[in-house]
Enzyme design. Structure first.
Site, PDB file in Angstrom:
ATOM      1  N   ASP A  11      50.429  30.253  48.247  1.00  0.00           N
ATOM      2  CA  ASP A  11      51.667  31.018  48.455  1.00  0.00           C
ATOM      3  C   ASP A  11      52.889  30.223  47.985  1.00  0.00           C
ATOM      4  O   ASP A  11      52.864  28.993  47.962  1.00  0.00           O
ATOM      5  CB  ASP A  11      51.796  31.353  49.951  1.00  0.00           C
ATOM      6  CG  ASP A  11      52.830  32.436  50.201  1.00  0.00           C
ATOM      7  OD1 ASP A  11      53.188  33.171  49.254  1.00  0.00           O
ATOM      8  OD2 ASP A  11      53.289  32.547  51.347  1.00  0.00           O
ATOM      9  N   HIS A  28      53.768  32.091  38.956  1.00  0.00           N
ATOM     10  CA  HIS A  28      52.315  32.321  38.897  1.00  0.00           C
ATOM     11  C   HIS A  28      51.694  31.497  37.765  1.00  0.00           C
ATOM     12  O   HIS A  28      50.615  30.930  37.922  1.00  0.00           O
ATOM     13  CB  HIS A  28      52.018  33.805  38.688  1.00  0.00           C
ATOM     14  CG  HIS A  28      52.520  34.676  39.801  1.00  0.00           C
ATOM     15  ND1 HIS A  28      52.299  34.379  41.127  1.00  0.00           N
ATOM     16  CD2 HIS A  28      53.234  35.837  39.803  1.00  0.00           C
ATOM     17  CE1 HIS A  28      52.847  35.329  41.886  1.00  0.00           C
ATOM     18  NE2 HIS A  28      53.424  36.207  41.097  1.00  0.00           N
ATOM     19  N   TRP A  60      48.892  45.018  45.875  1.00  0.00           N
ATOM     20  CA  TRP A  60      49.129  46.205  45.035  1.00  0.00           C
ATOM     21  C   TRP A  60      50.523  46.770  45.286  1.00  0.00           C
ATOM     22  O   TRP A  60      51.020  47.564  44.492  1.00  0.00           O
ATOM     23  CB  TRP A  60      48.089  47.295  45.334  1.00  0.00           C
ATOM     24  CG  TRP A  60      46.713  47.014  44.794  1.00  0.00           C
ATOM     25  CD1 TRP A  60      45.615  46.658  45.527  1.00  0.00           C
ATOM     26  CD2 TRP A  60      46.276  47.085  43.432  1.00  0.00           C
ATOM     27  NE1 TRP A  60      44.528  46.499  44.695  1.00  0.00           N
ATOM     28  CE2 TRP A  60      44.901  46.760  43.412  1.00  0.00           C
ATOM     29  CE3 TRP A  60      46.912  47.388  42.224  1.00  0.00           C
ATOM     30  CZ2 TRP A  60      44.154  46.728  42.237  1.00  0.00           C
ATOM     31  CZ3 TRP A  60      46.162  47.354  41.052  1.00  0.00           C
ATOM     32  CH2 TRP A  60      44.809  47.025  41.061  1.00  0.00           C
ATOM     33  N   LEU A 122      30.089  22.463  42.486  1.00  0.00           N
ATOM     34  CA  LEU A 122      31.124  23.106  43.311  1.00  0.00           C
ATOM     35  C   LEU A 122      31.010  24.613  43.112  1.00  0.00           C
ATOM     36  O   LEU A 122      30.863  25.078  41.978  1.00  0.00           O
ATOM     37  CB  LEU A 122      32.512  22.620  42.847  1.00  0.00           C
ATOM     38  CG  LEU A 122      33.746  23.410  43.291  1.00  0.00           C
ATOM     39  CD1 LEU A 122      33.944  23.315  44.796  1.00  0.00           C
ATOM     40  CD2 LEU A 122      35.004  22.881  42.606  1.00  0.00           C
TER      41      LEU A 122
HETATM   42  C1  FPP Z   1      51.392  34.167  46.245  1.00  0.00           C
HETATM   43  O1  FPP Z   1      52.694  33.692  45.976  1.00  0.00           O
HETATM   44  C2  FPP Z   1      50.577  34.079  45.028  1.00  0.00           C
HETATM   45  C3  FPP Z   1      49.913  35.100  44.444  1.00  0.00           C
HETATM   46  C4  FPP Z   1      49.902  36.475  44.980  1.00  0.00           C
HETATM   47  C5  FPP Z   1      49.167  34.877  43.202  1.00  0.00           C
HETATM   48  C6  FPP Z   1      48.359  33.612  43.149  1.00  0.00           C
HETATM   49  C7  FPP Z   1      47.991  33.380  41.753  1.00  0.00           C
HETATM   50  C8  FPP Z   1      47.988  32.176  41.137  1.00  0.00           C
HETATM   51  C9  FPP Z   1      48.255  30.891  41.819  1.00  0.00           C
HETATM   52  C10 FPP Z   1      47.748  32.188  39.683  1.00  0.00           C
HETATM   53  C11 FPP Z   1      46.505  31.606  39.186  1.00  0.00           C
HETATM   54  C12 FPP Z   1      45.248  31.980  39.811  1.00  0.00           C
HETATM   55  C13 FPP Z   1      44.066  31.832  39.161  1.00  0.00           C
HETATM   56  C14 FPP Z   1      42.810  32.070  39.916  1.00  0.00           C
HETATM   57  C15 FPP Z   1      43.983  31.459  37.720  1.00  0.00           C
HETATM   58  P1  FPP Z   1      53.880  34.729  46.073  1.00  0.00           P
HETATM   59  O2  FPP Z   1      54.011  35.445  44.796  1.00  0.00           O
HETATM   60  O3  FPP Z   1      53.654  35.585  47.278  1.00  0.00           O
HETATM   61  O4  FPP Z   1      55.104  33.793  46.300  1.00  0.00           O
HETATM   62  P2  FPP Z   1      56.361  34.107  47.226  1.00  0.00           P
HETATM   63  O5  FPP Z   1      55.848  34.183  48.627  1.00  0.00           O
HETATM   64  O6  FPP Z   1      57.224  32.921  46.994  1.00  0.00           O
HETATM   65  O7  FPP Z   1      56.949  35.383  46.742  1.00  0.00           O
END
Ligand code: FPP
Length: 222
Positions: A11, A28, A60, A122
């Protein structure tokens, strides 16, 4: 003492980007680099199971462009990382619903799972379109006809780490976390380093996991 199953709620990507005055997708993209470092570190340390929360069924609700960007990021990473995973004997599998994902992403997921199926060092599991409540409900709905459905749930989590400053589970591995140790870090996921993880592991190693039993008695002196 390392966890045999580590789970991470990744997060803070969006806020990381916003703090730098950048669009959320950059968070991301930077988070994907952190994923690579985390996987490499866990493999090096000999942690056998790593589960990552990449996209929850509640995600979503995000803008279409952000969702589309995430799916493209997952697909491109599957593509570029697969050889490295095979080389390091890392098995990759995805869990969650597949019926709502783009067909191209599902095809990339299936190809990655097939190519890495022999990995023994792993087991990396990535949650995409995942809801723990939905997974539990599905397992127990199927169980009367097919008791093995319950095994679709993951192995018990030993340590759950959440970055980004929030202190909640957000529908991730609720059943599997029944006795998990929890670590909430204020650092945003893109800034997570192996030093942060090592500090969490050191703290985990000091915890007394009793699973409801009493502490082991100290040997009495005569
Ligand atoms: C939450 O942060 C993160 C996500 C919903 C996406 C997680 C994805 C990645 C770390 C990208 C790579 C993953 C792989 C498997 C290659 P947020 O967007 O909720 O952040 P915020 O709380 O600051 O808005």
């Amino acid at each position: 003492m390392l966890p045999s199953h580590l789970a991470i709620i990744m997060d803070g990507n969006g806020r990381w980007a916003n703090r730098l005055g950048r669009p959320r997708w950059m968070g991301h993209a930077r988070g994907a680099r952190t994923v690579r470092d985390v996987v490499e570190h866990c493999a090096r340390l000999g942690i056998p199971n790593l589960s990552l929360y990449a996209f929850s069924s509640d995600n979503w609700k995000r803008p279409r462009e952000e969702v589309g960007f995430l799916f493209e990021l997952f697909a491109s990473h599957l593509d570029t990382q697969i050889d490295t995973l095979v080389r390091h004997s890392i098995r990759l599998s995805m869990f969650g619903r597949r019926d709502r994902l783009p067909a191209t992403l599902v095809a990339a997921m299936e190809a990655a799972e097939a190519r890495t199926a022999g990995g023994t060092r792993l087991h990396l599991r990535v949650a995409i379109d995942y809801s723990s409540r939905a997974a539990i409900e599905q397992a127990f709905t199927q169980a009367p006809q097919d008791p093995s459905a319950v095994h679709a749930l993951l192995p018990a989590v030993d340590l759950l780490v959440r970055t980004g400053g929030e202190r909640r589970l957000s529908d991730f591995l609720l059943w599997e976390c029944a006795y998990a140790e929890l670590a909430f870090l204020d650092v945003a996921f893109p800034d997570l380093t192996t030093d942060h993880l090592d500090a969490v592991f050191a703290d985990y190693g000091r915890r007394d996991r009793r699973f409801g039993a009493v502490p082991t008695p100290v040997a009495e002196t005569a």
